[in-house]
Scaffold this active site. Structure first.
Site, PDB file in Angstrom:
ATOM      1  N   CYS A   2       1.107  -0.769  -0.108  1.00  0.00           N
ATOM      2  CA  CYS A   2       0.190   0.533   0.230  1.00  0.00           C
ATOM      3  C   CYS A   2       1.233   1.092  -0.149  1.00  0.00           C
ATOM      4  O   CYS A   2       1.335   1.302   0.355  1.00  0.00           O
ATOM      5  CB  CYS A   2      -0.464  -0.191   1.243  1.00  0.00           C
ATOM      6  SG  CYS A   2      -1.885  -0.788   1.622  1.00  0.00           S
ATOM      7  N   ARG A  27       4.082  -0.448  -4.812  1.00  0.00           N
ATOM      8  CA  ARG A  27       3.827  -0.722  -3.317  1.00  0.00           C
ATOM      9  C   ARG A  27       2.248  -1.964  -3.337  1.00  0.00           C
ATOM     10  O   ARG A  27       2.187  -2.118  -1.819  1.00  0.00           O
ATOM     11  CB  ARG A  27       3.713   0.454  -2.737  1.00  0.00           C
ATOM     12  CG  ARG A  27       4.981   1.402  -2.737  1.00  0.00           C
ATOM     13  CD  ARG A  27       4.464   2.454  -1.675  1.00  0.00           C
ATOM     14  NE  ARG A  27       4.625   1.669  -0.045  1.00  0.00           N
ATOM     15  CZ  ARG A  27       5.414   1.612   0.802  1.00  0.00           C
ATOM     16  NH1 ARG A  27       7.078   2.152   0.377  1.00  0.00           N
ATOM     17  NH2 ARG A  27       5.660   1.386   1.717  1.00  0.00           N
ATOM     18  N   TRP A  74      -2.437  -2.615  -1.738  1.00  0.00           N
ATOM     19  CA  TRP A  74      -2.348  -3.761  -1.666  1.00  0.00           C
ATOM     20  C   TRP A  74      -3.245  -4.969  -0.500  1.00  0.00           C
ATOM     21  O   TRP A  74      -3.169  -3.883   0.632  1.00  0.00           O
ATOM     22  CB  TRP A  74      -0.544  -4.538  -1.287  1.00  0.00           C
ATOM     23  CG  TRP A  74      -0.423  -5.527  -1.794  1.00  0.00           C
ATOM     24  CD1 TRP A  74      -0.024  -6.534  -2.934  1.00  0.00           C
ATOM     25  CD2 TRP A  74       0.146  -6.919  -0.734  1.00  0.00           C
ATOM     26  NE1 TRP A  74       0.284  -7.604  -3.225  1.00  0.00           N
ATOM     27  CE2 TRP A  74       0.640  -7.754  -1.475  1.00  0.00           C
ATOM     28  CE3 TRP A  74      -0.699  -7.057   0.414  1.00  0.00           C
ATOM     29  CZ2 TRP A  74       0.880  -8.763  -1.095  1.00  0.00           C
ATOM     30  CZ3 TRP A  74      -0.069  -7.778   1.460  1.00  0.00           C
ATOM     31  CH2 TRP A  74       0.321  -9.070   0.938  1.00  0.00           C
ATOM     32  N   ASN A 100      -1.388   2.686   5.626  1.00  0.00           N
ATOM     33  CA  ASN A 100      -0.937   1.464   5.078  1.00  0.00           C
ATOM     34  C   ASN A 100      -0.422   0.710   5.927  1.00  0.00           C
ATOM     35  O   ASN A 100       0.431   0.949   7.189  1.00  0.00           O
ATOM     36  CB  ASN A 100       0.412   1.985   4.115  1.00  0.00           C
ATOM     37  CG  ASN A 100       1.853   1.133   3.811  1.00  0.00           C
ATOM     38  OD1 ASN A 100       1.464  -0.059   4.105  1.00  0.00           O
ATOM     39  ND2 ASN A 100       2.995   1.740   3.761  1.00  0.00           N
ATOM     40  N   GLY A 101      -0.609  -0.486   6.023  1.00  0.00           N
ATOM     41  CA  GLY A 101      -0.148  -1.934   7.803  1.00  0.00           C
ATOM     42  C   GLY A 101      -1.475  -2.326   8.165  1.00  0.00           C
ATOM     43  O   GLY A 101      -2.407  -2.239   7.065  1.00  0.00           O
ATOM     44  N   GLU A 487      18.087 -17.064  -7.069  1.00  0.00           N
ATOM     45  CA  GLU A 487      16.918 -16.177  -8.385  1.00  0.00           C
ATOM     46  C   GLU A 487      16.538 -16.205  -9.695  1.00  0.00           C
ATOM     47  O   GLU A 487      15.412 -15.100 -10.232  1.00  0.00           O
ATOM     48  CB  GLU A 487      18.584 -15.107  -7.424  1.00  0.00           C
ATOM     49  CG  GLU A 487      17.814 -13.713  -8.124  1.00  0.00           C
ATOM     50  CD  GLU A 487      16.813 -12.817  -7.245  1.00  0.00           C
ATOM     51  OE1 GLU A 487      16.059 -13.659  -6.408  1.00  0.00           O
ATOM     52  OE2 GLU A 487      16.362 -11.916  -7.608  1.00  0.00           O
ATOM     53  N   LYS A 491      12.368 -14.854 -10.146  1.00  0.00           N
ATOM     54  CA  LYS A 491      13.081 -13.902 -11.731  1.00  0.00           C
ATOM     55  C   LYS A 491      11.460 -14.330 -12.134  1.00  0.00           C
ATOM     56  O   LYS A 491      10.481 -13.978 -12.197  1.00  0.00           O
ATOM     57  CB  LYS A 491      13.821 -13.119 -11.700  1.00  0.00           C
ATOM     58  CG  LYS A 491      14.088 -12.074 -11.964  1.00  0.00           C
ATOM     59  CD  LYS A 491      14.483 -10.914 -11.117  1.00  0.00           C
ATOM     60  CE  LYS A 491      13.871 -11.384  -9.646  1.00  0.00           C
ATOM     61  NZ  LYS A 491      14.186 -10.507  -8.533  1.00  0.00           N
ATOM     62  N   GLU A 494       8.032 -14.677 -10.414  1.00  0.00           N
ATOM     63  CA  GLU A 494       7.446 -13.437 -10.237  1.00  0.00           C
ATOM     64  C   GLU A 494       6.613 -12.496 -10.843  1.00  0.00           C
ATOM     65  O   GLU A 494       5.876 -12.409 -11.370  1.00  0.00           O
ATOM     66  CB  GLU A 494       7.907 -12.911 -10.057  1.00  0.00           C
ATOM     67  CG  GLU A 494       9.199 -13.597  -8.258  1.00  0.00           C
ATOM     68  CD  GLU A 494       9.766 -11.355  -7.661  1.00  0.00           C
ATOM     69  OE1 GLU A 494      11.135 -11.516  -8.622  1.00  0.00           O
ATOM     70  OE2 GLU A 494       8.966 -10.846  -6.936  1.00  0.00           O
ATOM     71  N   HIS A 510      18.679 -36.589  -7.498  1.00  0.00           N
ATOM     72  CA  HIS A 510      17.865 -36.673  -6.319  1.00  0.00           C
ATOM     73  C   HIS A 510      16.560 -36.711  -5.756  1.00  0.00           C
ATOM     74  O   HIS A 510      16.008 -36.417  -5.244  1.00  0.00           O
ATOM     75  CB  HIS A 510      19.112 -36.493  -4.678  1.00  0.00           C
ATOM     76  CG  HIS A 510      20.579 -36.615  -5.034  1.00  0.00           C
ATOM     77  ND1 HIS A 510      20.651 -38.028  -4.064  1.00  0.00           N
ATOM     78  CD2 HIS A 510      21.165 -36.183  -5.136  1.00  0.00           C
ATOM     79  CE1 HIS A 510      22.296 -37.701  -4.556  1.00  0.00           C
ATOM     80  NE2 HIS A 510      23.168 -36.902  -4.727  1.00  0.00           N
ATOM     81  N   LYS A 609       5.943  -4.331  -3.841  1.00  0.00           N
ATOM     82  CA  LYS A 609       7.532  -4.051  -3.462  1.00  0.00           C
ATOM     83  C   LYS A 609       7.880  -4.032  -2.149  1.00  0.00           C
ATOM     84  O   LYS A 609       8.906  -5.132  -1.567  1.00  0.00           O
ATOM     85  CB  LYS A 609       7.686  -2.349  -4.021  1.00  0.00           C
ATOM     86  CG  LYS A 609       9.175  -2.725  -4.148  1.00  0.00           C
ATOM     87  CD  LYS A 609       9.903  -3.119  -4.801  1.00  0.00           C
ATOM     88  CE  LYS A 609      11.152  -2.728  -4.970  1.00  0.00           C
ATOM     89  NZ  LYS A 609      11.901  -3.521  -6.799  1.00  0.00           N
TER      90      LYS A 609
HETATM   91  C1  F6R Z   1      11.839 -10.251  -5.274  1.00  0.00           C
HETATM   92  C2  F6R Z   1      11.561  -9.278  -3.993  1.00  0.00           C
HETATM   93  C3  F6R Z   1      11.352 -10.000  -3.247  1.00  0.00           C
HETATM   94  C4  F6R Z   1      12.209  -8.858  -1.638  1.00  0.00           C
HETATM   95  C5  F6R Z   1      11.413  -9.801  -0.614  1.00  0.00           C
HETATM   96  C6  F6R Z   1      12.114  -8.840   0.691  1.00  0.00           C
HETATM   97  O1  F6R Z   1      12.051  -9.664  -6.811  1.00  0.00           O
HETATM   98  O2  F6R Z   1      12.409  -8.068  -4.490  1.00  0.00           O
HETATM   99  O3  F6R Z   1      11.851 -11.361  -2.679  1.00  0.00           O
HETATM  100  O4  F6R Z   1      13.355  -9.369  -2.146  1.00  0.00           O
HETATM  101  O5  F6R Z   1      10.185  -9.603  -0.645  1.00  0.00           O
HETATM  102  O6  F6R Z   1      12.034  -7.419   0.840  1.00  0.00           O
HETATM  103  P1  F6R Z   1      13.947  -6.177   1.105  1.00  0.00           P
HETATM  104  O7  F6R Z   1      14.534  -7.072   0.036  1.00  0.00           O
HETATM  105  O8  F6R Z   1      12.765  -4.859   0.628  1.00  0.00           O
HETATM  106  O9  F6R Z   1      13.358  -7.009   2.346  1.00  0.00           O
END
Ligand code: F6R
Length: 614
Positions: A2, A27, A74, A100-101, A487, A491, A494, A510, A609
């Protein structure tokens, strides 16, 4: 999780709120809403993106409004629909809020309010908060500022809020605990944002609110800052932001993610700037210099993080164990916080977070603090909660990352982890001068290598075209490249919604090998250094079962080229540097696949984010 905005001043509020919400859309983007005020309140909400909300703002009168608050959501409590969207209004129709929260004790407060005759229309915790403020205002016969203060002392949770009372139309009240909030100041114009990106175009003067702070933004009295626990008036530490507007705009790229992938050479330079100098002991990280005794005495490092930051932490484990010879543990913050972890006073706990606001990581820090270890944070966002909650630490200087799927922040995390590990290792005499100089020189050369790699990246689009319809992917890597396999898979999941899993290459036999058939593309990081021949065998095993191999290889590789279906070449480098480079084509592969599938790249479904809720 949010985003909130607000404006009170002499300009048109509508433009700022809409433009500001677009900047905060990373966000959350399930729904959005605003109120604008001029003699009366105009309330607009819409499911979906800010552009959907924008289409509803047709009345001419809206242009005359010079006050408003807004929200991009969100969803946490209740599905994304108009009713659950913010702003929420109190039963009297006088008070409005964006939040937000999460208010954790909202159900018990709601019950009390219902018993007093309050009605609730949404499923949200926020509607409960605004009615609690209303109830306090009525029952205690106080002004809105006081009512907000009293109400906040009754709620448990995390919040950044902006509140408007239409009977007090010359002010907006903002407050925060746990969730971020910034106020931009330009004379009599006050801008509110979950971060400064909405108002950077208008002003660089910024006040970041701390926890338990509340500000009244008033046309008549200016800005008044108080602690809402003690009611003390506080000194305002107004900062001048260094952020530039083009850092939060797309700059000609189709998506923020693509822009952020292509700006990585610059980001790496920024992460190294001022930290690698031209003298014999070339790495100079003040927090390492100051606290080297802690690293010397510690028996282990414990990294705590989530998602992509957890992958960067895993890479850090390889780096620190190799270079500093300190045992490392890497913990998911969300698991750590609910276990009964063993923490010793001489441990160094290293929370790693791009946003610096992740709720699970913050909770893990809180838990760790009970045992009084040394907390060393690795964050991107300057001044973020995690950077304030730790004893010391380092910023990765990736700049604002708007694409929800992290790219440049991960790269800078990896660069900073390597720089930290080699610095600590050298100071603890675990790394000799030759190795030290090799890594330092290779780090300095990394921006060029990445730049050249990006210039030659067209082939990745062809590969994406070939595999875009696959339903599953495997990503394999060994040693330093294993975190990169994880990673890479994350990606792809996501942003393209294709199921993908990362494994250490040798683990394949395995279990995961059972999945391999002609419909299963396997991305293998098969660079020359580090277990090359073992990886060649793994590739053979996949090919023998009909799998399709996309190999990331070192430039000039001949052996894998003969057996893989597709290859992506990356420049030769030290094996500690290779994972940072290998990660970049995998970002592009995910990007192109998602783009070819017409997915929402910068705002993938269900994601946000900064995850400021559990
Ligand atoms: C994926 C991504 C997330 C964040 C995770 C932790 O692309 O960015 O997996 O890494 O939500 O967020 P931070 O790094 O802000 O603590």
């Amino acid at each position: 999780m949010c985003g909130i905005v607000g404006y009170i001043g002499e300009k048109k509020a509508k433009e700022f709120l809409i433009e500001g919400l677009k900047k905060l859309e990373y966000r959350g983007y399930d729904s959005s809403g605003i109120i604008l005020f001029n003699q009366k309140v105009f309330l607009k909400k819409e499911k979906g993106k800010i552009s959907d909300l924008e289409k509803t703002l047709i009345e001419e009168e809206l242009d005359s409004c010079k006050l408003g608050i807004g929200h991009t959501r969100w969803a946490t409590h209740g599905i994304p629909n108009k009713i659950n969207s913010h702003p929420h209004v109190s039963n009297s129709g006088n008070l409005y809020i964006v939040h937000n929260g999460i208010i954790e004790n909202y159900e018990s407060i709601k019950e009390v309010l219902i018993s007093k005759g309050y009605k609730f229309y949404s499923e949200t915790d926020t509607e409960v908060l605004i009615n609690l403020i209303e109830e306090v205002k009525k029952s205690e016969n106080v002004k809105i500022g006081k009512a907000v203060k009293i109400a906040l002392n009754q709620v448990v949770g995390a919040y950044a809020i902006a509140v408007f009372d239409k009977n007090n139309p010359d002010e907006i009240i903002v407050a925060k605990l746990g969730s971020p909030l910034a106020v931009g100041i330009d004379g009599n114009n006050f801008y509110v944002g979950s971060d400064p990106s909405p108002f950077i175009k208008h002003t660089k003067r910024c006040l970041y609110l701390n926890d338990y702070e509340m500000a009244i933004l008033s046309r008549k009295k200016g800005l008044i800052l108080r602690n809402f626990l003690t009611d003390d008036i506080l000194k305002q530490n107004i900062e001048t932001l260094k952020l530039e507007i083009d850092e939060v705009e797309k700059g000609g790229y189709e998506h923020f993610m693509l822009k952020e992938i292509f700006e990585q050479p610059k980001n790496i330079k920024d992460a190294l700037r001022g930290r690698i100098l031209n003298n014999p002991e070339r790495i100079k990280i003040s927090s390492v210099e100051e606290f080297i005794d802690k690293f010397e005495k510690t028996k282990r490092l414990v990294f705590i993080s989530c998602g992509t930051s957890w992958h960067a932490s895993l890479l850090a484990e390889y780096y620190f164990e190799e270079l500093a010879r300190i045992p490392v543990e890497v913990e998911y913050a969300s698991e750590f916080r609910y276990r009964n972890p063993i923490i010793n006073q001489e441990d160094i706990i290293i929370p790693v977070s791009q946003s610096g606001e992740t709720a699970d990581t913050l909770a893990a820090i809180k838990l760790a603090k009970e045992f009084n270890p040394f907390l060393y944070g690795v964050c991107n966002v300057v001044g973020s909660t995690i950077s304030r909650e730790t004893d010391s630490g380092i910023y990765i200087h990736a700049g604002p990352e708007i694409g929800v799927a992290s790219t440049k922040a991960f790269t800078c995390q990896a660069v900073v982890m390597l720089m930290l590990a080699v610095d600590v290792g050298f100071r603890l005499r675990k790394v000799d001068l030759v190795k030290y100089n090799t890594i330092v020189n290779e780090l300095l050369d990394l921006p060029n290598k990445v730049e050249n790699l990006l210039k030659e990246s067209n082939i990745i689009l062809d590969i994406a075209n070939k595999y875009k319809d696959a339903r599953n992917f495997l990503y394999l890597g060994r040693g330093y490249n294993f975190p990169i396999a994880l990673e890479g898979a994350l990606k792809l999941k996501e942003i393209s919604y294709i199921h993908a899993e990362g494994y250490p290459a040798a683990e394949m036999k395995h279990g995961p090998i059972a999945l391999i058939d002609e419909d299963m593309p396997v991305v293998v990081i098969a660079t020359r250094k580090g277990n090359y021949h073992k990886i060649v065998s793994n590739v053979m095993e996949i090919k023998a079962r009909g799998g399709k191999v996309i190999a990331v290889v070192t430039k000039g590789d001949k052996e894998i080229k003969k057996i893989a279906d597709d290859v992506i070449e990356i420049p030769e480098a030290d094996e500690l540097i290779i994972p940072i480079i290998a990660n970049i084509p995998l970002q592009l592969l995910s990007y192109h696949i998602a783009n070819l599938k017409n997915c929402e790249i910068d705002q993938p479904r269900n994601l946000a984010k900064s995850v400021t809720v559990e």
